[in-house]
Design an enzyme around this catalytic site. Structure first.
Site, PDB file in Angstrom:
ATOM      1  N   SER A 161       0.871  -1.162   0.000  1.00 50.87           N
ATOM      2  CA  SER A 161       0.000   0.000   0.000  1.00 50.87           C
ATOM      3  C   SER A 161       0.910   1.214   0.000  1.00 50.87           C
ATOM      4  O   SER A 161       2.100   1.097   0.259  1.00 50.87           O
ATOM      5  CB  SER A 161      -0.868  -0.025   1.260  1.00 50.87           C
ATOM      6  OG  SER A 161      -1.768   1.046   1.259  1.00 50.87           O
TER       7      SER A 161
ATOM      8  N   ARG B 143      -0.387  -4.325  -6.710  1.00 47.82           N
ATOM      9  CA  ARG B 143      -1.618  -4.928  -6.177  1.00 47.82           C
ATOM     10  C   ARG B 143      -2.795  -4.173  -6.762  1.00 47.82           C
ATOM     11  O   ARG B 143      -2.730  -2.949  -6.952  1.00 47.82           O
ATOM     12  CB  ARG B 143      -1.592  -4.815  -4.633  1.00 47.82           C
ATOM     13  CG  ARG B 143      -2.750  -5.444  -3.912  1.00 47.82           C
ATOM     14  CD  ARG B 143      -2.668  -6.959  -3.924  1.00 47.82           C
ATOM     15  NE  ARG B 143      -3.652  -7.565  -3.045  1.00 47.82           N
ATOM     16  CZ  ARG B 143      -4.872  -7.948  -3.411  1.00 47.82           C
ATOM     17  NH1 ARG B 143      -5.271  -7.777  -4.656  1.00 47.82           N
ATOM     18  NH2 ARG B 143      -5.686  -8.491  -2.535  1.00 47.82           N
TER      19      ARG B 143
ATOM     20  N   THR C  50      -7.126   1.580   4.610  1.00 46.34           N
ATOM     21  CA  THR C  50      -6.693   0.801   5.766  1.00 46.34           C
ATOM     22  C   THR C  50      -7.564   1.085   6.979  1.00 46.34           C
ATOM     23  O   THR C  50      -7.948   0.165   7.704  1.00 46.34           O
ATOM     24  CB  THR C  50      -5.221   1.098   6.096  1.00 46.34           C
ATOM     25  OG1 THR C  50      -4.459   0.988   4.908  1.00 46.34           O
ATOM     26  CG2 THR C  50      -4.687   0.130   7.127  1.00 46.34           C
TER      27      THR C  50
ATOM     28  N   CYS D 116      -0.312  -7.231 -16.748  1.00 44.36           N
ATOM     29  CA  CYS D 116       0.246  -8.000 -15.645  1.00 44.36           C
ATOM     30  C   CYS D 116       1.547  -7.356 -15.201  1.00 44.36           C
ATOM     31  O   CYS D 116       2.458  -7.209 -16.012  1.00 44.36           O
ATOM     32  CB  CYS D 116       0.497  -9.450 -16.056  1.00 44.36           C
ATOM     33  SG  CYS D 116       1.344 -10.377 -14.769  1.00 44.36           S
TER      34      CYS D 116
ATOM     35  N   CYS E  77       4.106 -14.679 -10.488  1.00 43.23           N
ATOM     36  CA  CYS E  77       2.907 -13.986 -10.008  1.00 43.23           C
ATOM     37  C   CYS E  77       3.137 -13.276  -8.678  1.00 43.23           C
ATOM     38  O   CYS E  77       3.732 -13.846  -7.757  1.00 43.23           O
ATOM     39  CB  CYS E  77       1.777 -15.003  -9.869  1.00 43.23           C
ATOM     40  SG  CYS E  77       0.201 -14.307  -9.360  1.00 43.23           S
TER      41      CYS E  77
ATOM     42  N   CYS F 132      -1.480  -9.955  -7.506  1.00 40.97           N
ATOM     43  CA  CYS F 132      -2.131  -8.649  -7.534  1.00 40.97           C
ATOM     44  C   CYS F 132      -3.601  -8.741  -7.916  1.00 40.97           C
ATOM     45  O   CYS F 132      -4.374  -7.858  -7.587  1.00 40.97           O
ATOM     46  CB  CYS F 132      -1.406  -7.698  -8.481  1.00 40.97           C
ATOM     47  SG  CYS F 132      -1.695  -7.992 -10.226  1.00 40.97           S
TER      48      CYS F 132
ATOM     49  N   CYS G 298      -5.264  -9.649 -13.404  1.00 40.97           N
ATOM     50  CA  CYS G 298      -5.683 -10.434 -14.564  1.00 40.97           C
ATOM     51  C   CYS G 298      -7.106 -10.941 -14.403  1.00 40.97           C
ATOM     52  O   CYS G 298      -7.907 -10.895 -15.349  1.00 40.97           O
ATOM     53  CB  CYS G 298      -4.741 -11.599 -14.795  1.00 40.97           C
ATOM     54  SG  CYS G 298      -4.536 -12.690 -13.389  1.00 40.97           S
TER      55      CYS G 298
END
Lengths: 242, 607
Positions: free
Chosen positions: B105, B354, B390, B551, B576, B579, B582
């Site tokens: 984040s 992300r 958050t 991606c 990978c 995130c 996709c």
């Protein structure tokens, strides 16, 4: 009563990019993902397999380091070790620690626990020393089967197939002995969640190197750089080395 | 040929697809997908005789996901148990190898929820080390910067907030939770939702291990474990894979709009000390995105000892040009003179990405169902114009705990279903500040869908939010599913991205290496395709394979076939970074992200 000591080391995970600390005193380890040294996993697997085949009765997982290494011991317990020993070393002592101190600790423990076998990974992926197994055997004056790709127990002896530069070498050594695991020895099992939960109930004994009669590692002295070979010879003569 | 297993409702393709290769044009396409969620094992001859029985354990509450929401819920439950001297077994499973390793984040934390959870957080050593001292907002053009005043009252004003490394904050929350007696199991992913006979949620099962890449069992195969609970909380974060299944199972999205998302890419840099301004927060919009593509940047100066900055770029996933690459937009943004001057002479030390929610109020689903509830970014409580989620995620976890506690500790829960249905959680949410906050900003993000795009949105924000605080009586709609927004490639112009210079901008693979991501290689790819032939037939043919570009980890590559003409999709599952972009943006909605073996994925450290 056949007992095996297995050494496990907590190292920075192999997929993580290493970063040198800004003050160049070492590498950044805070918050970095760590895991059990892959060769140690193979060593644990071999010990647990020997227990499953009923050649040995108890497997003890040992690790030296700060509090966090108990996580690594817990993983070994989840893979099937019966109990653990955490030899506590932290801070500057931990950073200064090397194969010689570790082998002294293992040798002392092997005698104390009356182990028939000490199984270690052949080397750690952070320092690639490949020395602890050999030094431990030397301190104990035990036979060693290093780079083992196959281990078979035959009565009071152990048949070890070793991976060497020229191919494979088969030796037969008597127990007690030190073995170090190479890559092709076995495929380690996963530490499954039910086993992790059971492992929380297994005992991990806590001790310090001093309890085993092992001294603190000597402070590392700074080296000296010289310009020519003549300077080197002169310095070595001056401090009595030659 | 549909699987009738009671514990999964994935759409299973008829096993006629279970043949090696499908004929497509002149060549045989190699099989890509081998995961058991697409090819069930009860029909697979290689699995005959394999022991599939699972070890099961019971807890009072099981929480999926060790992020801010999951941990806050766990902590709150244990705090209540301590206050009221009741026993409560709370188990939390997390797919990352350690708590915080999959957390990414910005982040500017608003301490409102933390103040409620731990009023003494400072004494406890919470890593909130950088109070915000300066707040800058800019509109960028290719060479220049137009400053925009950060008036108090604007949603992005950060007075009173802290710049945090969320991964470290989450790790600290994990330590607090363990101290309170929460059983935390990192390295174990929740792979399956379990159901009672009456259809209520019974708990979860963790991932199986030891399945080979081709879907067959290996010698080390072991079944996952079942964790049963009176109520299960799902805090998987943005676009969770179990949540996706639960939406369908319990029809939770019938009265809300489909969720819309953005992708956030982030790096950590150690910069030249002379350029370091601890406490400074910088945001920008504009270049390099055009006015109709939502997105912008952030750059935060941390104050934790070394001159560290956290910076990144967000692109709304409702973008229409299939040639757009969020990663490359991020890399070229760093060359803007205003940004480059901070980064010059610095070193990049971390990278990650992300997806995040952008839907807000209009996209909130029903969050309770028999046996479970959704918390955190999974249903999506992010305040988009504030760019903070958050505090609301934590608060939702706390509200869930407060609603659950009396029910799970009651002698007689008086529930219609075996798994407890606790609608009080949803009522509490609606009465809380989360709801008020999300309602007030609900029209800001959708206001970007006008001819003037970004500028229209900013004017709307200035007029309606700053002056009226969201009290306008109408609620604007979003544009619809992100995956439906792409225009065919032939209607769009390819974007000329500059080559990375290796000092400020970098190539994709060296970036992925910095994320520390890794997975056991010999396992079925967890990016599963419902139909292996669709990527080439649809994604490549019509949209020029947008997955190669969106991606952020280089998982998807179209490579030439070994024999014959044509291309095939290669999935590099090991890259990978979890995130979820996709699964969100695939125009064919053919990709179904499922959880890989636990411990796999990125190894973020304080990201």
């Amino acid at each position: 009563m056949s007992r095996v000591l297995v050494g496990v080391k907590r190292v920075i995970d192999y997929a993580v990019k290493i970063r040198v600390k800004p003050d160049h005193s070492g590498v950044v380890t805070d918050g970095v993902k760590h895991s059990m040294n892959p060769f140690c996993e193979i060593a644990v697997e071999e010990a647990v397999k020997l227990k499953e085949k009923k050649f040995i009765k108890e497997v003890v997982a040992v690790s030296c380091g700060p509090t966090q290494v108990t996580e690594t011991i817990r993983t070994a317990l989840a893979m099937g070790c019966d109990r653990g020993i955490h030899v506590e070393v932290s801070g500057k002592d931990y950073e200064a620690m090397g194969p010689l101190q570790i082998s002294k600790i293992f040798a002392a423990l092997a005698k104390k626990e009356e182990a028939s076998l000490v199984i270690l990974g052949k080397q750690a992926i952070d320092d690639d020393c490949n020395q602890t197994g050999q030094m431990t055997a030397a301190l104990l004056d035990w036979p060693q089967g290093t780079f083992a790709s196959e281990v078979t127990i035959d009565g009071e002896k152990v048949k070890v197939v070793r991976e060497i530069d020229g191919g494979l070498e088969t030796i037969k050594i008597s127990m007690p002995a030190v073995l170090t695991a190479d890559l092709r020895l076995n495929t380690p099992r996963y530490a499954t969640l039910p086993n992790i939960m059971k492992a929380k109930k297994k005992k991990i004994a806590n001790m310090k190197p001093a309890d085993l009669g092992v001294d603190e590692p000597p402070t590392r002295l700074a080296g000296v750089k010289v310009e020519t070979v003549d300077d080197l010879v002169a310095k070595l003569k001056a401090n009595g080395t030659i | 040929c549909l699987s009738l297993s009671e514990s999964t409702t994935h759409r299973i393709i008829c096993t006629a697809h279970y043949t090696w290769g499908r004929n497509c044009s002149s060549a045989v396409m190699p099989r890509i997908t081998s995961h058991y969620t697409i090819f069930p094992r009860d029909k697979d001859p290689r699995w005959e005789g394999v022991e599939m029985e699972r070890f099961a354990d019971e807890a009072d509450v099981v929480i999926v996901g060790g992020g801010p929401a999951g941990l806050s819920a766990a902590i709150r439950l244990k705090q209540l148990a301590k206050e009221q001297e009741k026993e409560l077994r709370v188990c939390l499973v997390e797919k990352a190898s350690q708590i915080g390793a999959h957390t990414l984040s910005g982040a500017c934390l608003e301490p409102s929820a933390l103040n409620e959870l731990f009023p003494d957080w400072k004494e406890r050593g919470a890593p909130l080390n950088t109070p915000v001292t300066e707040d800058l907002f800019s509109i960028l053009t290719e060479k220049y910067r137009i400053p925009v005043p950060m008036l108090p009252g604007l949603p992005m004003n950060n007075h009173g907030n802290y710049i945090v490394r969320l991964g470290h904050f989450v790790h600290w929350l994990g330590e607090q939770a363990e101290e309170l007696g929460v059983e935390i199991y990192p390295g174990y992913a929740a792979a399956e939702v379990l159901f009672h006979e009456d259809g209520s949620v019974k708990g979860i099962a963790t991932n199986d291990v030891g399945i080979a890449k081709d879907g067959s069992p290996k010698d080390v195969f072991e079944r996952g474990m079942e964790l049963h609970a009176k109520v299960t909380l799902f805090g998987e974060g943005c676009h969770g894979h179990l949540a996706k299944q639960l939406y369908r199972q319990f029809n939770l999205r019938e009265n809300c709009e489909p969720q819309t998302y953005a992708i956030g890419l982030k790096e950590l840099w150690v910069i030249d000390e002379k350029k370091w301004r601890p406490g400074r927060v910088e945001h920008s919009v504009g270049w390099p995105l055009n006015r109709n593509t939502y997105g912008g940047s952030f750059l935060y100066h941390l104050n934790e000892g070394e001159p560290l900055v956290a910076l990144g770029f967000v692109v709304g996933l409702d973008y229409t040009n299939p040639y757009l690459s969020p990663f490359r937009e991020f890399q070229r943004w760093k060359h803007h003179p205003f940004v480059a001057k901070t980064l010059e002479g610095g070193d990049r030390i971390a990278y990650g990405a992300r997806a995040l929610n952008e839907g807000g109020y209009q996209c909130l689903p029903k969050v309770t169902f028999p046996g479970g509830m959704l918390i955190g970014c999974s249903p999506g409580f992010m305040n988009v114009p504030k760019i903070k989620g958050t505090h609301t995620a934590m608060k939702s976890g706390m509200l869930a705990a407060e609603a659950i506690f009396p029910k799970v500790t009651a002698e007689d829960p008086a529930s219609e279903t075996a798994g407890l249905h606790i609608p009080e959680y949803e009522d509490n949410l609606k009465k809380s500040w989360i709801w008020k906050e999300l309602y007030a900003v609900r029209n800001i993000r959708p206001s970007f869908h006008n001819y003037f795009g970004l500028y229209g949105g900013m004017i709307y924000t200035g007029v309606f939010y700053w002056i009226l605080r969201g009290k306008e009586p109408w609620t604007l709609k979003h544009a619809g599913l992100d995956s439906a927004q792409l225009k065919p490639a032939k209607e769009c112009t390819p974007i000329e991205y500059p080559k990375p210079d290796g000092k400020l901008s970098f190539d994709l693979l060296s970036s992925v290496a910095l994320s520390g991501t890794n997975h056991e290689g010999d396992q079925p790819p967890h990016l599963t395709l419902k139909d292996d032939s669709i990527p080439v037939a649809n994604n490549l043919a019509i949209y020029d394979g947008p997955e190669q570009r969106f991606c952020p980890a280089g998982v998807y590559e179209y490579v030439p076939l070994e024999t014959g003409e044509g291309m095939r999709l290669q999935i590099n599952a090991q890259n990978c970074v979890h995130c979820k972009t996709c699964d969100i943006k695939d125009p064919s909605q053919n990709i179904n992200w499922v959880v890989p073996e636990g411990s796999g994925g990125p190894a973020y450290n304080g990201l």
